[in-house]
Design a protein around this motif. Structure first.
Motif, PDB file in Angstrom:
ATOM      1  N   UNK A   1     -14.134   5.225  -6.858  1.00 14.49           N
ATOM      2  CA  UNK A   1     -15.076   4.342  -7.550  1.00 14.49           C
ATOM      3  C   UNK A   1     -14.910   4.437  -9.060  1.00 14.49           C
ATOM      4  N   UNK A   2     -14.428   5.593  -9.517  1.00 15.43           N
ATOM      5  CA  UNK A   2     -14.342   5.817 -10.956  1.00 15.43           C
ATOM      6  C   UNK A   2     -15.700   6.098 -11.565  1.00 15.43           C
ATOM      7  N   UNK A   3     -16.671   6.411 -10.716  1.00 16.64           N
ATOM      8  CA  UNK A   3     -18.035   6.629 -11.181  1.00 16.64           C
ATOM      9  C   UNK A   3     -18.732   7.576 -10.226  1.00 16.64           C
ATOM     10  N   UNK A   4     -19.666   8.343 -10.767  1.00 13.92           N
ATOM     11  CA  UNK A   4     -20.449   9.251  -9.927  1.00 13.92           C
ATOM     12  C   UNK A   4     -21.902   8.795  -9.864  1.00 13.92           C
ATOM     13  N   UNK A   5     -22.156   7.546 -10.271  1.00 13.66           N
ATOM     14  CA  UNK A   5     -23.532   7.059 -10.247  1.00 13.66           C
ATOM     15  C   UNK A   5     -24.105   7.124  -8.837  1.00 13.66           C
ATOM     16  N   UNK A   6     -23.288   6.753  -7.838  1.00  9.23           N
ATOM     17  CA  UNK A   6     -23.750   6.824  -6.451  1.00  9.23           C
ATOM     18  C   UNK A   6     -24.086   8.261  -6.070  1.00  9.23           C
ATOM     19  N   UNK A   7     -23.231   9.205  -6.494  1.00 11.69           N
ATOM     20  CA  UNK A   7     -23.471  10.613  -6.174  1.00 11.69           C
ATOM     21  C   UNK A   7     -24.740  11.097  -6.846  1.00 11.69           C
ATOM     22  N   UNK A   8     -24.927  10.740  -8.116  1.00 14.36           N
ATOM     23  CA  UNK A   8     -26.130  11.156  -8.834  1.00 14.36           C
ATOM     24  C   UNK A   8     -27.379  10.588  -8.161  1.00 14.36           C
ATOM     25  N   UNK A   9     -27.286   9.333  -7.724  1.00 14.01           N
ATOM     26  CA  UNK A   9     -28.427   8.719  -7.047  1.00 14.01           C
ATOM     27  C   UNK A   9     -28.677   9.386  -5.697  1.00 14.01           C
ATOM     28  N   UNK A  10     -27.604   9.697  -4.978  1.00 13.31           N
ATOM     29  CA  UNK A  10     -27.752  10.347  -3.676  1.00 13.31           C
ATOM     30  C   UNK A  10     -28.452  11.695  -3.798  1.00 13.31           C
TER      31      UNK A  10
ATOM     32  N   UNK B   1     -29.353   4.182  -8.567  1.00 11.88           N
ATOM     33  CA  UNK B   1     -30.487   5.006  -8.991  1.00 11.88           C
ATOM     34  C   UNK B   1     -31.783   4.230  -8.825  1.00 11.88           C
ATOM     35  N   UNK B   2     -31.755   2.925  -9.135  1.00  8.35           N
ATOM     36  CA  UNK B   2     -32.943   2.092  -8.934  1.00  8.35           C
ATOM     37  C   UNK B   2     -33.290   2.028  -7.449  1.00  8.35           C
ATOM     38  N   UNK B   3     -32.273   1.839  -6.606  1.00 10.67           N
ATOM     39  CA  UNK B   3     -32.515   1.777  -5.163  1.00 10.67           C
ATOM     40  C   UNK B   3     -33.079   3.094  -4.651  1.00 10.67           C
ATOM     41  N   UNK B   4     -32.535   4.209  -5.138  1.00 12.14           N
ATOM     42  CA  UNK B   4     -33.039   5.517  -4.717  1.00 12.14           C
ATOM     43  C   UNK B   4     -34.483   5.707  -5.143  1.00 12.14           C
TER      44      UNK B   4
ATOM     45  N   UNK C   1     -28.060   3.826   5.311  1.00 13.84           N
ATOM     46  CA  UNK C   1     -27.541   2.648   4.612  1.00 13.84           C
ATOM     47  C   UNK C   1     -27.282   2.946   3.142  1.00 13.84           C
ATOM     48  N   UNK C   2     -28.165   3.740   2.534  1.00 11.36           N
ATOM     49  CA  UNK C   2     -27.958   4.108   1.135  1.00 11.36           C
ATOM     50  C   UNK C   2     -26.660   4.894   0.988  1.00 11.36           C
ATOM     51  N   UNK C   3     -26.441   5.856   1.868  1.00  9.55           N
ATOM     52  CA  UNK C   3     -25.242   6.687   1.771  1.00  9.55           C
ATOM     53  C   UNK C   3     -23.967   5.871   1.950  1.00  9.55           C
ATOM     54  N   UNK C   4     -24.068   4.756   2.686  1.00  5.90           N
ATOM     55  CA  UNK C   4     -22.902   3.871   2.835  1.00  5.90           C
ATOM     56  C   UNK C   4     -22.727   2.943   1.646  1.00  5.90           C
ATOM     57  N   UNK C   5     -23.695   2.969   0.730  1.00  5.71           N
ATOM     58  CA  UNK C   5     -23.611   2.091  -0.435  1.00  5.71           C
ATOM     59  C   UNK C   5     -24.251   0.743  -0.226  1.00  5.71           C
TER      60      UNK C   5
END
Length: 268
Positions: A125-134, A238-241, A152-156
């Motif tokens: 992804x070139x980003x850890x935003x998903x990881x930070x949100x998770x 992060x908003x979704x989380x 579903x969140x973990x799948x993006x």
């Protein structure tokens, strides 16, 4: 309060290889743990090797520094080396804390790390935003959110995760209040939590009962209804989380209301 030492201005242009990727001492000095972690992650991804040690990350950098013109190579001084060591420690610590790297089978000979599946995904992804949100969802959530929202969140699939979470709130309110399927969305919230309603706390003053009503009406109106009626994309995980965390709070409020209502019925 701890403050790391700053690189001297004259040393900032000096470059060092971190896993073969050149970076200046100035950039190292300015890097946050997240920036350093992503730099190391990308460098690991670019190599065919499976495991790396601290010596791989720091050792070569300390002995192959070069000036900004790239022509002269020398070892770092005892004053310059700690900057690279701190950079590596911050980066590795950040990566480990997020589960992006893990130990290899060679760990018995010292700490050797390799990319985890999450690490490879973050590098892609070139980003850890998903990881930070998770990480915001690593804490225990209401069990109803583990059915669909969290997977579903973990799948993006952030919009689906938000819809699943807010739908659970709606269904849980209907069941706890004992209301029929004819009541949905905002109207359901108003009926369930109105002053004197089945889920309202009669022990609280009317203003506070109305505040809880507004909380549920706002959450369902702002986050559940739009995703039910049209395609909504969440660019920020992060908003979704954060919305899923709000659903977690609402579900716990419903649980308390359900227990309170059952107690009231048993006393009648």
């Amino acid at each position: 309060m701890y403050a790391k030492s700053k690189v001297a201005q004259v040393d900032r242009p000096i470059e060092v290889p971190i896993l073969g990727e050149w970076i200046s001492l100035g950039d190292i000095d300015d890097a946050s743990p997240a920036v350093g972690g992503m730099f190391v992650l990308r460098a690991m991804t670019a190599k065919e090797r499976r495991g790396w040690s601290v010596a791989d990350i720091v050792g070569t950098a300390q002995h192959r520094a070069r000036t900004h013109d790239g022509h002269s190579t020398r070892a770092l001084t005892s004053v310059q080396s700690p900057t690279v060591e701190q950079f590596a420690a911050d980066a590795i610590g950040w990566l480990l804390a997020r589960g992006l790297i893990g130990p290899t089978a060679e760990a018995q000979h010292g700490p050797y790390w390799m990319l985890t599946s999450d690490g490879m995904a973050a590098a892609e992804r070139g980003s850890v935003t998903h990881i930070e949100a998770s990480m915001r969802l690593h804490a225990e959530l209401h069990p109803l959110l583990d059915v669909s929202a969290r997977p579903n969140f973990e799948r993006g699939d952030y919009a689906i995760a938000v819809l699943a979470a807010t739908q659970k709130v709606e269904v849980h309110v209907r069941e706890a209040a004992g209301l029929g399927k004819g009541k949905v969305g905002v109207n359901l919230m108003r009926e369930a939590f109105k002053v004197g309603g089945p889920l309202a706390d009669a022990g609280e003053v009317p203003a506070e009962q109305e505040a809880v009503l507004s909380l549920f009406v706002g959450a369902i109106g702002a986050f559940k209804n739009p995703t039910s009626h049209r395609t909504v994309e969440y660019d920020s995980p992060i908003e979704a989380a954060s919305i899923i965390h709000l659903a977690d709070l609402l579900l716990r409020i419903i649980d308390r209301a359900k227990v309170r209502r059952a107690a009231e019925v048993s006393d009648e």
